[in-house]
Write a protein that holds these residues in place. Structure first.
Motif, PDB file in Angstrom:
ATOM      1  N   TRP A 268      -2.005   4.569   1.975  1.00  0.00           N
ATOM      2  CA  TRP A 268      -2.393   3.187   1.669  1.00  0.00           C
ATOM      3  C   TRP A 268      -3.915   3.181   1.595  1.00  0.00           C
ATOM      4  O   TRP A 268      -4.584   3.686   2.497  1.00  0.00           O
TER       5      TRP A 268
ATOM      6  N   PHE B 287      -7.085   0.862   1.615  1.00  0.00           N
ATOM      7  CA  PHE B 287      -7.500  -0.516   1.916  1.00  0.00           C
ATOM      8  C   PHE B 287      -8.944  -0.761   1.482  1.00  0.00           C
ATOM      9  O   PHE B 287      -9.834   0.042   1.775  1.00  0.00           O
TER      10      PHE B 287
ATOM     11  N   ARG C 271       3.427  -0.907   4.644  1.00  0.00           N
ATOM     12  CA  ARG C 271       2.066  -1.409   4.515  1.00  0.00           C
ATOM     13  C   ARG C 271       1.679  -2.295   5.704  1.00  0.00           C
ATOM     14  O   ARG C 271       0.575  -2.203   6.223  1.00  0.00           O
TER      15      ARG C 271
ATOM     16  N   VAL D 277      -1.771  -1.776   8.060  1.00  0.00           N
ATOM     17  CA  VAL D 277      -2.915  -2.699   8.004  1.00  0.00           C
ATOM     18  C   VAL D 277      -3.771  -2.580   9.263  1.00  0.00           C
ATOM     19  O   VAL D 277      -5.000  -2.531   9.193  1.00  0.00           O
TER      20      VAL D 277
ATOM     21  N   GLY E 271      -6.005   0.429   9.140  1.00  0.00           N
ATOM     22  CA  GLY E 271      -7.098   0.233   8.181  1.00  0.00           C
ATOM     23  C   GLY E 271      -8.157  -0.693   8.744  1.00  0.00           C
ATOM     24  O   GLY E 271      -9.364  -0.415   8.663  1.00  0.00           O
TER      25      GLY E 271
ATOM     26  N   ARG F 112      -9.334  -8.793   1.026  1.00  0.00           N
ATOM     27  CA  ARG F 112      -8.627  -7.542   1.335  1.00  0.00           C
ATOM     28  C   ARG F 112      -7.704  -7.144   0.179  1.00  0.00           C
ATOM     29  O   ARG F 112      -7.008  -7.985  -0.389  1.00  0.00           O
TER      30      ARG F 112
ATOM     31  N   CYS G  30      -4.967  -3.825  -1.071  1.00  0.00           N
ATOM     32  CA  CYS G  30      -4.293  -2.617  -0.621  1.00  0.00           C
ATOM     33  C   CYS G  30      -3.592  -1.973  -1.811  1.00  0.00           C
ATOM     34  O   CYS G  30      -2.917  -2.672  -2.595  1.00  0.00           O
TER      35      CYS G  30
END
Lengths: 261, 366
Positions: free
Chosen positions: B161, B163, B251, B255, B258, B292, B294
């Motif tokens: 992922w 970010f 995800r 988060v 990240g 934000r 992703c």
């Protein structure tokens, strides 16, 4: 009535003479000209100093003066020590062997003065060692304790000197040299550990990286507000006298070490 | 179930095709022909579309009990062999015919990665890099580097992922400056106190968070960073010849990881702007993330494993930059010899120096 008054005046005169007289009798080993100690405590210290002096055949003295200027115009503690030693005619025997601690109250300075055999018993190393016995107590305002420690330590060191082994640093340096060996080994251990760690760390290249600096875009942090505001100042006052290491031998053969308390 | 797997074959000789990291094209190892990706993509579009359905659980794997849900069974379209894989496996090889296998369903629909970073470094270069990794390491057992053989080498597309976002920072500090001066026999120590405030923002672009649970985070973070200018739209063709897994860390769960990386870096960078003080303490900090974003991407990693003294050693190499990491064994005997020889020699040198300095002090004393 007249007789009673005469007796009273004689007592007052005797007390004043004992406390403040600059000219002392040969039996005065402790003189408090600044009135820092009660008379009875001075008497205790005096008899103790007298006993030590008789035992080691070397005068052990303490003189407390209100200020250096009252003795030496230049304010030199070592010059003042010599002047006091001569004024009071201190010392024993032909060479006037003696050890004197001079304390200047308002200047908060001390001098350890030796003459004759006193100088052989106490070189600069010995004087420095002796000074450690009382400086802390005097700095804390414990005058009696400081002087008591001085007498105890000087008595012990003089007896050693009479026995032929003065505390002159030779033996203690060897001892401190030997004491240094474990320090060398500890330092060697640290160096060896760091060397091993350095070579071991070459084999470790996996680490959990939390930082994300590699992924900062643009010019990095963009500050929208920034200030450094002075709020106040605090001060701390610490007594930290600059120590005078040593005074050389004067023409009378006396030597001194001085410092502050 | 053979329709769930796609084999890319050479249009000339029908041998397996693989993505070549050197040419960036599809290459046939047998006849050496090279093909543009678009050409092969067009040829296999229909097959990929047909294989894009939800991967099904083979009824026969139910005998695996509770593990059945985590397993998938496919048939190799070339030789018909039955291939058992983990539920996240998206690419690999058929162990019987050697054909490259890709499971398009693992990367279709919502599971489709936004980007892929193709391999730039080949297998041979990875092997050479491992040998270089052994070099210049004093405490590495000699037999490890001389007799050690790579047990397994795999080019893997690891799911990540990525970010991005703007971190808004509001921090205050208490800072002090100190100074001292003398007043006769007294030392006056002055301490000036300051309130320091820093407000601002810092932008992060594609901070990677490993989306594969079985891949150690320590390993994937150690081979950072990647050069994202080579990111390209995802295509199954890049997977040909490599292993690939789809993500199994959702995800929502990534988060936090990240954001933690955002914040720790933002705090450190803000702290760096406070300088000229003897001591700085953080009084308060308030951070938030805005804008934000992703993205889901596959990034190239070479995994090399070796075995020595009954222990496995895993190494990872960034498939784009060539950065190699992996912990190596320590020659304990050599380390002990090193320790004791340094201890004895340094202690002896220090003792000699100490003796000399004592001698000088004694001489100087008289």
């Amino acid at each position: 009535m007249k007789k009673k008054l005469d007796i009273f005046l004689m007592v007052i005169f005797a007390v004043c003479l004992f406390v403040t007289s600059p000219v002392s009798a040969a039996s005065d080993f402790v003189l408090d000209n600044a009135g820092m100690l009660p008379v009875e405590k001075v008497a205790v210290l005096n008899s103790r100093a007298e006993r030590i002096s008789a035992e080691v055949h070397c005068g052990v003295y303490i003189v407390i003066i209100p200020s250096l200027k009252s003795v030496d115009e230049s304010g030199d503690i070592n010059a003042a020590a010599r002047a006091v030693y001569d004024d009071y005619d201190f010392g024993m025997g032909e060479t006037r062997d003696g050890l004197m601690l001079l304390l200047a109250v308002s200047d908060r300075k001390y001098s350890i003065y030796t003459r004759g055999w006193g100088g052989s018993a106490f070189n600069n190393y010995g004087k420095k060692k002796l000074s450690k016995s009382f400086v802390k107590a005097l700095g804390g305002g414990k005058w009696y304790d400081g002087m008591e420690s001085y007498l105890e330590k000087s008595g012990r060191m003089l007896r050693k000197a009479r026995d032929g082994s003065p505390v002159d640093g030779k033996n203690s340096r060897t001892a401190s040299g030997l004491a240094g060996l474990p320090v060398c080994i500890i330092l060697g251990f640290l160096i060896a550990s760091m060397t091993k760690k350095h070579f071991t760390s070459q084999l470790k290249s996996v680490a959990f990286k939390k930082d994300a600096s590699d992924f900062i875009s643009g010019t990095g942090i963009e500050l929208t507000e920034k200030y450094d505001r002075f709020t106040h100042m605090t001060t701390e006052r610490k007594y930290d006298p600059v120590e005078k290491k040593s005074g050389g031998a004067d023409d009378s053969g006396g030597t001194s070490v001085s410092g502050g308390f | 179930m053979s329709e769930q797997i796609v084999n890319y074959k050479c249009p000339s000789c029908t041998a397996p095709l693989r993505f070549s990291e050197d040419s960036g094209k599809m290459e046939c190892d047998f006849c050496g022909n090279l093909y543009e990706l678009d050409e092969i993509k067009e040829m296999y579009a229909a097959k990929e579309a047909a294989a894009s359905g939800e991967p099904s659980v083979d009824a026969s794997v139910e005998e695996w009990g509770e593990n059945a849900e985590k397993m998938r069974a496919y048939n190799c379209p070339s030789c018909g062999a039955r291939l058992l894989c983990e539920e996240t496996t998206a690419g690999g090889h058929c162990p019987y015919c050697g054909n490259t296998t890709v499971v398009p369903a693992q990367f279709s629909g919502a599971l489709k990665p936004d980007w892929i970073l193709p391999f730039k470094i080949g297998k041979k270069a990875a092997e050479d890099a491992l040998k270089r990794h052994y070099g210049g390491k004093f405490l590495l057992p000699k037999v490890f580097s001389s007799e050690n053989h790579i047990k397994e080498i795999r080019g893997v597309y690891v799911p990540f992922w990525l970010f991005s976002g703007k971190v808004n920072v509001d921090m205050s500090f208490h800072a002090i400056k100190t100074g001292s001066r003398r007043e006769g026999d007294y030392r006056i120590e002055e301490t000036s106190h300051y309130d320091v405030v820093r407000r601002g923002n810092i932008m992060f672009d594609k901070v990677p968070v490993d989306a594969s649970v079985k891949m150690p985070d320590k390993l994937t973070r150690s081979i950072e960073p990647y050069n994202y200018s080579d990111l390209t739209d995802f295509s199954n063709l890049y997977l040909a010849g490599f292993m690939a897994d789809r993500y199994d860390l959702p995800r929502e769960e990534a988060v936090g990881k990240g954001t933690s990386r955002f914040y720790s870096t933002a705090i450190a960078k803000t702290r760096e702007t406070v300088s000229g003080y003897k001591r700085v303490n953080v009084q308060s900090k308030n951070l938030s993330v805005s804008d934000r974003e992703c993205h889901y991407a596959l990034l190239p990693v070479w995994l090399l494993s070796t075995e020595w003294n009954g222990k496995n050693y895993l190494f990872a190499m960034n498939g784009q930059t060539g950065k190699m990491v992996g912990n190596l064994p320590v020659d304990e005997k050599k380390a002990e010899v090193l320790f004791w020889s340094v201890l004895i020699s340094s202690s002896a040198v220090l003792a000699v120096l100490l003796a000399e300095s004592i001698g000088r002090v004694i001489l100087g004393f008289f």
